[in-house]
Scaffold this motif. Sequence first.
Motif, PDB file in Angstrom:
ATOM      1  N   LYS A  43       0.802  -1.216   0.000  1.00  0.00           N
ATOM      2  CA  LYS A  43       0.000   0.000   0.000  1.00  0.00           C
ATOM      3  C   LYS A  43       0.840   1.274   0.000  1.00  0.00           C
ATOM      4  N   ASP A  44       2.117   1.168   0.365  1.00  0.00           N
ATOM      5  CA  ASP A  44       2.960   2.369   0.426  1.00  0.00           C
ATOM      6  C   ASP A  44       3.729   2.611  -0.861  1.00  0.00           C
ATOM      7  N   ALA A  45       3.462   1.833  -1.882  1.00  0.00           N
ATOM      8  CA  ALA A  45       4.194   1.962  -3.144  1.00  0.00           C
ATOM      9  C   ALA A  45       3.624   3.079  -4.012  1.00  0.00           C
ATOM     10  N   GLU A  46       4.449   3.542  -4.946  1.00  0.00           N
ATOM     11  CA  GLU A  46       4.006   4.482  -5.972  1.00  0.00           C
ATOM     12  C   GLU A  46       4.381   3.914  -7.333  1.00  0.00           C
ATOM     13  N   VAL A  47       3.411   3.870  -8.239  1.00  0.00           N
ATOM     14  CA  VAL A  47       3.650   3.351  -9.578  1.00  0.00           C
ATOM     15  C   VAL A  47       3.381   4.454 -10.595  1.00  0.00           C
ATOM     16  N   GLN A  48       4.436   4.929 -11.216  1.00  0.00           N
ATOM     17  CA  GLN A  48       4.295   5.910 -12.279  1.00  0.00           C
ATOM     18  C   GLN A  48       4.234   5.183 -13.616  1.00  0.00           C
ATOM     19  N   VAL A  49       3.392   5.684 -14.507  1.00  0.00           N
ATOM     20  CA  VAL A  49       3.286   5.139 -15.859  1.00  0.00           C
ATOM     21  C   VAL A  49       3.465   6.278 -16.846  1.00  0.00           C
ATOM     22  N   ALA A  50       4.447   6.147 -17.733  1.00  0.00           N
ATOM     23  CA  ALA A  50       4.665   7.142 -18.778  1.00  0.00           C
ATOM     24  C   ALA A  50       4.071   6.613 -20.076  1.00  0.00           C
ATOM     25  N   GLU A  51       3.063   7.307 -20.586  1.00  0.00           N
ATOM     26  CA  GLU A  51       2.405   6.900 -21.829  1.00  0.00           C
ATOM     27  C   GLU A  51       2.366   8.083 -22.770  1.00  0.00           C
ATOM     28  N   LEU A  52       2.957   7.909 -23.947  1.00  0.00           N
ATOM     29  CA  LEU A  52       3.101   8.997 -24.910  1.00  0.00           C
ATOM     30  C   LEU A  52       1.801   9.326 -25.631  1.00  0.00           C
TER      31      LEU A  52
ATOM     32  N   ASP B 273      -6.343   3.206  -9.339  1.00  0.00           N
ATOM     33  CA  ASP B 273      -5.751   2.884  -8.036  1.00  0.00           C
ATOM     34  C   ASP B 273      -5.037   4.126  -7.490  1.00  0.00           C
ATOM     35  N   PRO B 274      -5.194   4.442  -6.209  1.00  0.00           N
ATOM     36  CA  PRO B 274      -4.559   5.651  -5.660  1.00  0.00           C
ATOM     37  C   PRO B 274      -3.039   5.615  -5.694  1.00  0.00           C
ATOM     38  N   ARG B 275      -2.446   4.449  -5.867  1.00  0.00           N
ATOM     39  CA  ARG B 275      -0.978   4.355  -5.955  1.00  0.00           C
ATOM     40  C   ARG B 275      -0.474   4.678  -7.352  1.00  0.00           C
TER      41      ARG B 275
END
Length: 227
Positions: free
Chosen positions: A87-96, A118-120
């Motif tokens: 729950k403490d993770a952060e997932v960034q997604v880069a989409e062009l 998802d809030p993360r």
Amino acid sequence: MKRFVLIDTADIPGGGALCLFEYGDDFVIKIQGGNGNQLMNTRMHGSEDALARIPCERIAQRPRPRVLIGGLGMGFTLASALKHLGKDAEVQVAELVPGVIEWNRGSLGEKAGLPINDPRTRVLNHDVADVLRREPQGFDAIMLDVDNGPEGLTQKHNSWLYSAEGLDTCAQALRPKGLLAVWSASADQAFSQRLAKAGFKAEEVQVFAHGNRGTRHTIWIAEKKSR
């Protein structure tokens, strides 16, 4: 009889477009004007799941793990990352491609469980190369699913990611002992050698696209060496 039904098209910055098709109960993405081959579909995503599962299982116990996914696709890699992180993770997604992000907010995204909500999750409408450059030592893991891998390029500018310079940038964006995971439609010995030259200890994993038979894809899992 099932047939492909065009749902939408999405312009790719710099030229070209992606096409979203409905095919029975599934969705398919193809490149506009291509040879008809599918870039991805919602029925076969085992290798996309593994792209996130393997590195995220290894870094999940780190404090506040932070990961970057290059390419949102159909959301399965994102969903897998969230599944294997706390729950403490952060997932960034880069989409062009903006259209791909919008597709993942609708019925396409439902196939993966709408992980975009998802809030993360933090979705960035940016080139992953730009995110890598501005985040030195910012991530515990980086997962790249851009184009069809090092030698399967549909967009020439994507080749930078798999070059010596691109891999060095990935290394700089990783924290100590960070992991780089790279998806490819096929094996590539030259790319394995480039990973080693860029300071990674890499292993090449073969995974099935669907279930435990049929087409296999390649995933490199590369650990950043201490310098």
